[in-house]
Design a protein around this motif. Structure first.
Motif, PDB file in Angstrom:
ATOM      1  N   LEU B  13       0.743  -1.323  -0.090  1.00  0.00           N
ATOM      2  CA  LEU B  13       0.080  -0.114   0.043  1.00  0.00           C
ATOM      3  C   LEU B  13       0.848   1.194   0.104  1.00  0.00           C
ATOM      4  O   LEU B  13       0.523   2.212  -0.750  1.00  0.00           O
ATOM      5  N   ARG B  14       1.776   1.303   0.607  1.00  0.00           N
ATOM      6  CA  ARG B  14       3.026   2.290   0.816  1.00  0.00           C
ATOM      7  C   ARG B  14       3.236   2.638  -0.590  1.00  0.00           C
ATOM      8  O   ARG B  14       3.444   3.950  -1.167  1.00  0.00           O
ATOM      9  N   LEU B  15       3.705   1.637  -1.264  1.00  0.00           N
ATOM     10  CA  LEU B  15       4.558   1.874  -2.699  1.00  0.00           C
ATOM     11  C   LEU B  15       3.176   2.306  -3.631  1.00  0.00           C
ATOM     12  O   LEU B  15       3.550   2.862  -4.571  1.00  0.00           O
ATOM     13  N   LEU B  16       2.140   1.813  -3.406  1.00  0.00           N
ATOM     14  CA  LEU B  16       1.077   2.268  -4.202  1.00  0.00           C
ATOM     15  C   LEU B  16       0.645   3.621  -4.174  1.00  0.00           C
ATOM     16  O   LEU B  16       0.398   4.433  -5.024  1.00  0.00           O
ATOM     17  N   LEU B  34      11.839   3.269  -8.490  1.00  0.00           N
ATOM     18  CA  LEU B  34      10.796   2.495  -8.391  1.00  0.00           C
ATOM     19  C   LEU B  34       9.829   2.582  -9.711  1.00  0.00           C
ATOM     20  O   LEU B  34       9.614   1.664 -10.644  1.00  0.00           O
ATOM     21  N   ALA B  35       9.817   4.131  -9.979  1.00  0.00           N
ATOM     22  CA  ALA B  35       9.057   4.277 -11.361  1.00  0.00           C
ATOM     23  C   ALA B  35       9.401   3.677 -12.548  1.00  0.00           C
ATOM     24  O   ALA B  35       8.777   3.125 -13.422  1.00  0.00           O
ATOM     25  N   LYS B  36      10.738   3.603 -12.712  1.00  0.00           N
ATOM     26  CA  LYS B  36      11.521   3.451 -13.846  1.00  0.00           C
ATOM     27  C   LYS B  36      11.490   1.830 -13.949  1.00  0.00           C
ATOM     28  O   LYS B  36      11.265   1.374 -14.979  1.00  0.00           O
ATOM     29  N   ILE B  37      11.614   1.040 -12.782  1.00  0.00           N
ATOM     30  CA  ILE B  37      11.493  -0.195 -12.659  1.00  0.00           C
ATOM     31  C   ILE B  37      10.083  -0.849 -13.174  1.00  0.00           C
ATOM     32  O   ILE B  37       9.913  -1.521 -14.049  1.00  0.00           O
ATOM     33  N   VAL B  38       8.761  -0.106 -12.688  1.00  0.00           N
ATOM     34  CA  VAL B  38       7.553  -0.334 -13.217  1.00  0.00           C
ATOM     35  C   VAL B  38       7.581  -0.112 -14.562  1.00  0.00           C
ATOM     36  O   VAL B  38       6.932  -0.968 -15.355  1.00  0.00           O
ATOM     37  N   GLU B  39       7.949   1.096 -14.934  1.00  0.00           N
ATOM     38  CA  GLU B  39       7.915   1.288 -16.460  1.00  0.00           C
ATOM     39  C   GLU B  39       8.518   0.288 -17.493  1.00  0.00           C
ATOM     40  O   GLU B  39       7.802  -0.121 -18.292  1.00  0.00           O
ATOM     41  N   VAL B  84      -0.163  -3.375 -12.443  1.00  0.00           N
ATOM     42  CA  VAL B  84      -1.410  -3.155 -12.700  1.00  0.00           C
ATOM     43  C   VAL B  84      -2.192  -1.994 -12.568  1.00  0.00           C
ATOM     44  O   VAL B  84      -2.939  -1.291 -13.168  1.00  0.00           O
ATOM     45  N   ASP B  85      -1.824  -1.312 -11.238  1.00  0.00           N
ATOM     46  CA  ASP B  85      -2.366  -0.001 -11.018  1.00  0.00           C
ATOM     47  C   ASP B  85      -1.840   0.910 -11.705  1.00  0.00           C
ATOM     48  O   ASP B  85      -2.540   1.823 -12.463  1.00  0.00           O
ATOM     49  N   ALA B  86      -0.716   1.009 -12.330  1.00  0.00           N
ATOM     50  CA  ALA B  86      -0.102   1.966 -13.245  1.00  0.00           C
ATOM     51  C   ALA B  86      -0.725   1.887 -14.672  1.00  0.00           C
ATOM     52  O   ALA B  86      -1.175   3.022 -15.020  1.00  0.00           O
ATOM     53  N   ALA B  87      -1.251   0.689 -14.829  1.00  0.00           N
ATOM     54  CA  ALA B  87      -1.946   0.682 -16.210  1.00  0.00           C
ATOM     55  C   ALA B  87      -3.402   1.204 -16.114  1.00  0.00           C
ATOM     56  O   ALA B  87      -3.694   2.017 -16.758  1.00  0.00           O
ATOM     57  N   TRP B  88      -3.912   0.924 -15.018  1.00  0.00           N
ATOM     58  CA  TRP B  88      -5.567   1.340 -14.672  1.00  0.00           C
ATOM     59  C   TRP B  88      -5.321   2.748 -14.564  1.00  0.00           C
ATOM     60  O   TRP B  88      -6.321   3.335 -14.946  1.00  0.00           O
ATOM     61  N   GLY B 131      -5.012   0.392  -5.291  1.00  0.00           N
ATOM     62  CA  GLY B 131      -4.081   1.620  -5.602  1.00  0.00           C
ATOM     63  C   GLY B 131      -5.264   2.813  -6.305  1.00  0.00           C
ATOM     64  O   GLY B 131      -6.252   2.612  -6.407  1.00  0.00           O
ATOM     65  N   PRO B 132      -4.753   3.822  -6.513  1.00  0.00           N
ATOM     66  CA  PRO B 132      -5.438   5.113  -7.097  1.00  0.00           C
ATOM     67  C   PRO B 132      -6.162   4.613  -8.408  1.00  0.00           C
ATOM     68  O   PRO B 132      -7.269   5.104  -8.665  1.00  0.00           O
ATOM     69  N   GLY B 133      -5.399   3.695  -9.268  1.00  0.00           N
ATOM     70  CA  GLY B 133      -6.177   3.361 -10.583  1.00  0.00           C
ATOM     71  C   GLY B 133      -7.384   2.515 -10.353  1.00  0.00           C
ATOM     72  O   GLY B 133      -8.504   3.007 -10.995  1.00  0.00           O
ATOM     73  N   LEU B 134      -7.389   1.702  -9.471  1.00  0.00           N
ATOM     74  CA  LEU B 134      -8.944   0.928  -9.086  1.00  0.00           C
ATOM     75  C   LEU B 134      -9.749   1.722  -8.538  1.00  0.00           C
ATOM     76  O   LEU B 134     -10.874   1.917  -9.093  1.00  0.00           O
ATOM     77  N   PHE B 135      -9.407   2.494  -7.738  1.00  0.00           N
ATOM     78  CA  PHE B 135     -10.330   3.556  -7.023  1.00  0.00           C
ATOM     79  C   PHE B 135     -11.138   4.437  -7.981  1.00  0.00           C
ATOM     80  O   PHE B 135     -12.196   4.921  -8.085  1.00  0.00           O
ATOM     81  N   ALA B 136     -10.173   4.969  -8.769  1.00  0.00           N
ATOM     82  CA  ALA B 136     -10.637   6.168 -10.012  1.00  0.00           C
ATOM     83  C   ALA B 136     -11.801   5.219 -10.916  1.00  0.00           C
ATOM     84  O   ALA B 136     -12.860   5.965 -11.077  1.00  0.00           O
TER      85      ALA B 136
END
Lengths: 249, 249
Positions: B13-16, B34-39, B84-88, B131-136
């Motif tokens: 949750l902290r990371l999200l 972290l952002a670059k790794i996810v990307e 997943v959250d980054a995609a959403w 994460g923010p994506g799901l809730f949005a």
DNA sequence: TTCCATTCCGTAGATCGTACGGTAATGTTT
DNA sequence: AAACATTACCGTACGATCTACGGAATGGAA
């Protein structure tokens, strides 16, 4: 996601459609058969999930060396194809009632099927195994939808839409239960572990509709209930919508 | 199927939800973030599929040792959650028009999203990353369905039904294209390889409804077209059905 | 200069799928 | 009875893969 339909086409089709053929009598008598391998693989996946369905574990379940499996099945991809078709063949699809009753019967059967074999959700359905199970299902649904009087193209699309929804909804439902047994953690406990989220992170002002729905009692008590609720409502809406299309033709 | 939501809850949750926080200035300066790794992980999965998204390949894409990733992310399961959250979060959900137009906008956006990230289909959606994506997404759809005037419980179930259908249909659509690039074999070639099936195995008498539909031109020219057709028809039917429910309350 | 928080990463162990080649067991033929 | 043909069994080994562990490297703080 596991992919099927990746093996040698002719060989896979032969395995999918072969009747119980007689042995030639020559050579060493087999300790295992293809049917038993598929059965054992399904049992392992039912119990411990698709990830646990390894060639090692299937062979061990049969009391046989790992490499023995490769005498009967070309590889893991083909075994997965056989598992999927074997599962689909379990559907008991006997026509009864009008088209709507038949589709609802299919939906119930599929729900039960996923409950028995939750790993089905994890197998890709593009390029599916062209076996008896798939064709029985398709024939049943096309036959049912013929009762609507829709033109063939629309009836075919309606079947695909129904399959898409029912597979997804039934799979989600089953996955809830599987997640509990596999992780050893109930969904309630999973949410309890994330209680901090609602207490420290969730911002009601940022998500007003969620907050409103929460206050209006829009959320089911459990996630599994919500999934079931969505299944029921969604199928009803989908079939109502399809029924409405028939009056235009 | 890859499972998410399996890691340490608080840490994930902290990371999200963490905003771009300032570094303390002490210690060795990081080569990656972290952002670059996810990307990079998303890029690998987009290109070569979820199976190819290995820690080795992600690290290599960043020009960094494999174990370096573990400094920034607890493990592969958490990385998947972040992907997943980054995609959403890429969904562009701005309310416009009535509830139906909004849901159709969501469906188009989701279809495009799966087209960009076909690996999404292969990730379990029970116990999703909070994460923010799901809730949005959830807030957008609940807000849209509020426009129907349905009671909160039904509106919530309708949202879940819509999500279930749209995710499945969009995922199937995207998977067709991905199967072509990953296997290097077009869907047309795949069917050609299985031509023998129709010539030697398929029994028209055993599957009369399929045969009839075939004769009536019920089958689309390509599998991808059939999937798109089912998506369109299914969504229309589903929304028609939901609209019909509103007149009863 | 010395310290130390932080990041980087090489090595190694466990678990996969499966290629290869040898061994074992049976019916058939001689 | 002995040799052979055919089929089934499976031990070993190789290459991926995730990740625990611990040491090396870096640069600001003391």
């Amino acid at each position: 996601m596991e992919h099927s339909g990746t093996g040698d086409p002719r060989e896979t089709l032969r395995l999918l459609w072969r009747e119980n053929q007689v042995r030639s009598g020559r050579g060493r008598p087999p300790k295992v058969s293809l049917a038993k391998i598929v059965e054992a693989a399904v049992a392992v996946a039912d119990q411990d999930g698709l990830d646990a369905m390894t060639m090692d574990k299937v062979a061990a379940a049969l009391g046989v060396g790992t490499m023995t499996l490769y005498t009967h099945v070309p590889g893991k991809a083909e075994l997965l194809d056989l598992m999927v078709d074997a599962a689909w063949r379990e559907l008991d699809l006997v026509p009864a009632g009008d088209w709507r009753a038949q589709v609802e019967h299919y939906a119930r059967q599929t729900s039960n099927l996923h409950e028995r074999h939750p790993w089905l959700r994890g197998v890709s359905t593009v390029r599916p195994p062209l076996g008896p199970g798939l064709f029985a299902r398709q024939d049943f649904l096309l036959s049912a939808l013929a009762g609507t009087g829709l033109p063939a193209a629309q009836a075919s699309a309606a079947v695909d839409a129904i399959v898409t929804f029912v597979e997804a909804a039934a799979g989600a439902q089953a996955e809830h239960r599987q997640a509990e047994t596999l992780s050893g953690q109930s969904t309630a406990d999973w949410w309890t572990d994330r209680q901090v989220f609602w207490e420290e992170i969730f911002d009601p002002d940022r998500y007003p509709a969620i907050t409103q729905s929460w206050q209006d009692g829009g959320f089911d008590r459990t996630a599994a209930q919500a999934t079931t609720h969505a299944f029921t409502l969604g199928l009803k809406a989908l079939l109502d919508g399809i029924a409405a299309m028939t009056s235009q033709h």
